[in-house]
Design an enzyme around this catalytic site. Sequence first.
Site, PDB file in Angstrom:
ATOM      1  N   CYS A 124       0.694  -1.279   0.046  1.00 60.44           N
ATOM      2  CA  CYS A 124       0.008  -0.160   0.099  1.00 60.44           C
ATOM      3  C   CYS A 124       0.735   1.450   0.059  1.00 60.44           C
ATOM      4  CB  CYS A 124      -0.936  -0.024   1.141  1.00 60.44           C
ATOM      5  SG  CYS A 124      -2.174  -1.584   0.969  1.00 60.44           S
TER       6      CYS A 124
HETATM    7  N1  NAD Z   1      -2.713  -6.307   1.274  1.00 67.37           N
HETATM    8  C1  NAD Z   1      -2.931  -5.161   1.748  1.00 67.37           C
HETATM    9  O1  NAD Z   1      -2.498  -5.003   2.913  1.00 67.37           O
HETATM   10  C2  NAD Z   1      -4.188  -4.353   1.433  1.00 67.37           C
HETATM   11  C3  NAD Z   1      -4.635  -3.476   2.105  1.00 67.37           C
HETATM   12  C4  NAD Z   1      -5.430  -2.565   1.677  1.00 67.37           C
HETATM   13  C5  NAD Z   1      -5.736  -2.686   0.321  1.00 67.37           C
HETATM   14  N2  NAD Z   1      -5.171  -3.500  -0.724  1.00 67.37           N
HETATM   15  C6  NAD Z   1      -5.785  -3.170  -1.915  1.00 67.37           C
HETATM   16  O2  NAD Z   1      -6.505  -4.627  -2.205  1.00 67.37           O
HETATM   17  C7  NAD Z   1      -6.310  -5.136  -3.525  1.00 67.37           C
HETATM   18  C8  NAD Z   1      -5.879  -6.658  -3.566  1.00 67.37           C
HETATM   19  O3  NAD Z   1      -4.983  -6.519  -2.718  1.00 67.37           O
HETATM   20  P1  NAD Z   1      -4.142  -7.835  -2.214  1.00 67.37           P
HETATM   21  O4  NAD Z   1      -3.169  -7.440  -1.132  1.00 67.37           O
HETATM   22  O5  NAD Z   1      -5.373  -8.848  -1.671  1.00 67.37           O
HETATM   23  O6  NAD Z   1      -3.579  -8.674  -3.510  1.00 67.37           O
HETATM   24  P2  NAD Z   1      -3.140 -10.192  -3.700  1.00 67.37           P
HETATM   25  O7  NAD Z   1      -1.967 -10.193  -4.730  1.00 67.37           O
HETATM   26  O8  NAD Z   1      -2.832 -10.789  -2.417  1.00 67.37           O
HETATM   27  O9  NAD Z   1      -4.369 -11.157  -4.135  1.00 67.37           O
HETATM   28  C9  NAD Z   1      -5.087 -10.823  -5.266  1.00 67.37           C
HETATM   29  C10 NAD Z   1      -5.776 -12.082  -5.735  1.00 67.37           C
HETATM   30  O10 NAD Z   1      -6.495 -11.779  -6.962  1.00 67.37           O
HETATM   31  C11 NAD Z   1      -6.140 -12.783  -7.860  1.00 67.37           C
HETATM   32  N3  NAD Z   1      -6.654 -12.175  -9.387  1.00 67.37           N
HETATM   33  C12 NAD Z   1      -5.672 -11.429 -10.229  1.00 67.37           C
HETATM   34  N4  NAD Z   1      -6.501 -10.799 -11.201  1.00 67.37           N
HETATM   35  C13 NAD Z   1      -7.758 -11.541 -11.096  1.00 67.37           C
HETATM   36  C14 NAD Z   1      -8.944 -11.633 -11.794  1.00 67.37           C
HETATM   37  N5  NAD Z   1      -8.981 -10.889 -12.944  1.00 67.37           N
HETATM   38  N6  NAD Z   1     -10.029 -12.271 -11.404  1.00 67.37           N
HETATM   39  C15 NAD Z   1     -10.080 -12.749 -10.089  1.00 67.37           C
HETATM   40  N7  NAD Z   1      -8.863 -12.830  -9.503  1.00 67.37           N
HETATM   41  C16 NAD Z   1      -7.843 -11.998  -9.815  1.00 67.37           C
HETATM   42  C17 NAD Z   1      -4.652 -13.141  -7.998  1.00 67.37           C
HETATM   43  O11 NAD Z   1      -4.790 -14.536  -8.465  1.00 67.37           O
HETATM   44  C18 NAD Z   1      -4.552 -12.897  -6.451  1.00 67.37           C
HETATM   45  O12 NAD Z   1      -4.808 -14.235  -5.951  1.00 67.37           O
HETATM   46  C19 NAD Z   1      -5.295  -4.277  -4.095  1.00 67.37           C
HETATM   47  O13 NAD Z   1      -5.960  -2.965  -4.859  1.00 67.37           O
HETATM   48  C20 NAD Z   1      -4.490  -3.446  -2.898  1.00 67.37           C
HETATM   49  O14 NAD Z   1      -4.049  -2.295  -3.248  1.00 67.37           O
HETATM   50  C21 NAD Z   1      -4.486  -4.358  -0.095  1.00 67.37           C
END
Ligand code: NAD
Length: 454
Positions: free
Chosen positions: A277
């Site tokens: 983030c």
């Molecule tokens: N990790 C954190 O701490 C956090 C906190 C707040 C916000 N976010 C935001 O949340 C969002 C997700 O982050 P995350 O950390 O969970 O990511 P991540 O990489 O842990 O997980 C994302 C998942 O989405 C899947 N994916 C990719 N493309 C896809 C599609 N087209 N259809 C279905 N699945 C798909 C991937 O295979 C993966 O398993 C991002 O925008 C991130 O900025 C993350």
Amino acid sequence: MDAAASNPATVPEQRSGSASDLVVLGLGYVGLPLAAEAVSAGLKVTGFDVSARVVDGLNNAVSHIDDLSSEDVNTMLDKGFSATTDPACLATARTIVICVPTPLSPEGGPDLGAVTSASKAVAAHMSPGTLVILESTTYPGTTEEVVRPLLEESGLVAGSDFRLAFSPERIDPGNQTFGVANTPKVVGGLTEECGEAAAAFYENFVNTVVRTRGTREAEMAKLLENTYRHVNIALVNEMAVFCQELGVDLWDSISAAATKPFGFQAFYPGPGVGGHCIPIDPNYLSYKVKTLGYPFRFVELAQEINGRMPSYVTQRAQELLNDSGLALSRSKVLLLGVTYKADIADQRESPARPVARKLAAKGATLTYHDPHVESWEVDGVNVPRSTDLEQALAEADLTVLLTDHGEYRPKLLNEYARLLLDTRGVLRRPDPDEAAEVPAQFRRRADREGIQVL
Ligand SMILES: NC(=O)c1ccc[n+]([C@@H]2O[C@H](COP(=O)([O-])OP(=O)(O)OC[C@H]3O[C@@H](n4cnc5c(N)ncnc54)[C@H](O)[C@@H]3O)[C@@H](O)[C@H]2O)c1
């Protein structure tokens, strides 16, 4: 007012007999805890992910994220959760939440590839009456300008045939106090009814829901939170650099300032910013601001300062060795902790990598210790792992503490490290082994030669 907002028609209720109350798209750090919370609130949840590895793992009760154990996934499966790579599951979902990654493109701008492909998958399958919520972090305007038109390719109209909202995820990986249920949830709907529907959905498993005027305000709230952290971390990092030269112990000053019961929030220096983030999200905002023809100067300055910290850590490491008559190029350097924050396994954007790269470029022989990382590569080169902490500390010419994992106790570090650069202020904290407060003289100065705090 836009077309949807001016349309007083009520969104149709979805036909009964839905296979799922909720389909979560993207089962990572954000999507999986959300799915878990919804399952424990009694919702019938399906997870959709494009990764067969993730889906197979989850269906075999194997967790791939820090915040949920494999036992937790097993409980989810027992309560009816299943994961799939088949987007057909979207057809009968009452609510669809998109939690896919939003990384930066190689040029440093937003890469909305996963958001657009997820939106297209939803458009191809969703039924009238569905509530679609975007949770991925992104620039203000994405829900209305990018997601909405893609969803409307289905022939359904947002705000009248289906509901659309944005709700930023605020998850703090590894946080034992605040999780999905007790962190207030910000929700912004495309229309009043969309906002109401999204708020009602989250109220199933989140204690407090906070409504914004629209989707843009909810998108901006998330970026404000993360930019605020980024800028304040840069402030103390810049101060750490000149305080060292001025002979001021900044850590002591921060502790003193933090006693003010109003108007101050403590941030601490470190080797740089990491995680998915803080180093990334402000770029989304500065990308959007640039479309107005001018830069977002606070973000650019914060990036510059935080981005320079790995070089500063390398310089301090070199000086510390030099003071003892040692050259970095002939020294064994132990890196303690290579994840981006304490007590989790997530290495995304960890500043440990640029620090290692810079130390290696100057000829240092590196090893690392990290209870959460079994093997570690930097630019394709494997860095040897030490598993015996005491021995590793004793053998290294210099230890650089980069992540404050719980097992890195002040007493142990003091006793075993020959030279130590503590970039996280672990030595400024009370030692849990010693229960008592750290004495003031210890807080102000390291207790022996060769030990420095950033
Ligand atoms: N990790 C954190 O701490 C956090 C906190 C707040 C916000 N976010 C935001 O949340 C969002 C997700 O982050 P995350 O950390 O969970 O990511 P991540 O990489 O842990 O997980 C994302 C998942 O989405 C899947 N994916 C990719 N493309 C896809 C599609 N087209 N259809 C279905 N699945 C798909 C991937 O295979 C993966 O398993 C991002 O925008 C991130 O900025 C993350």
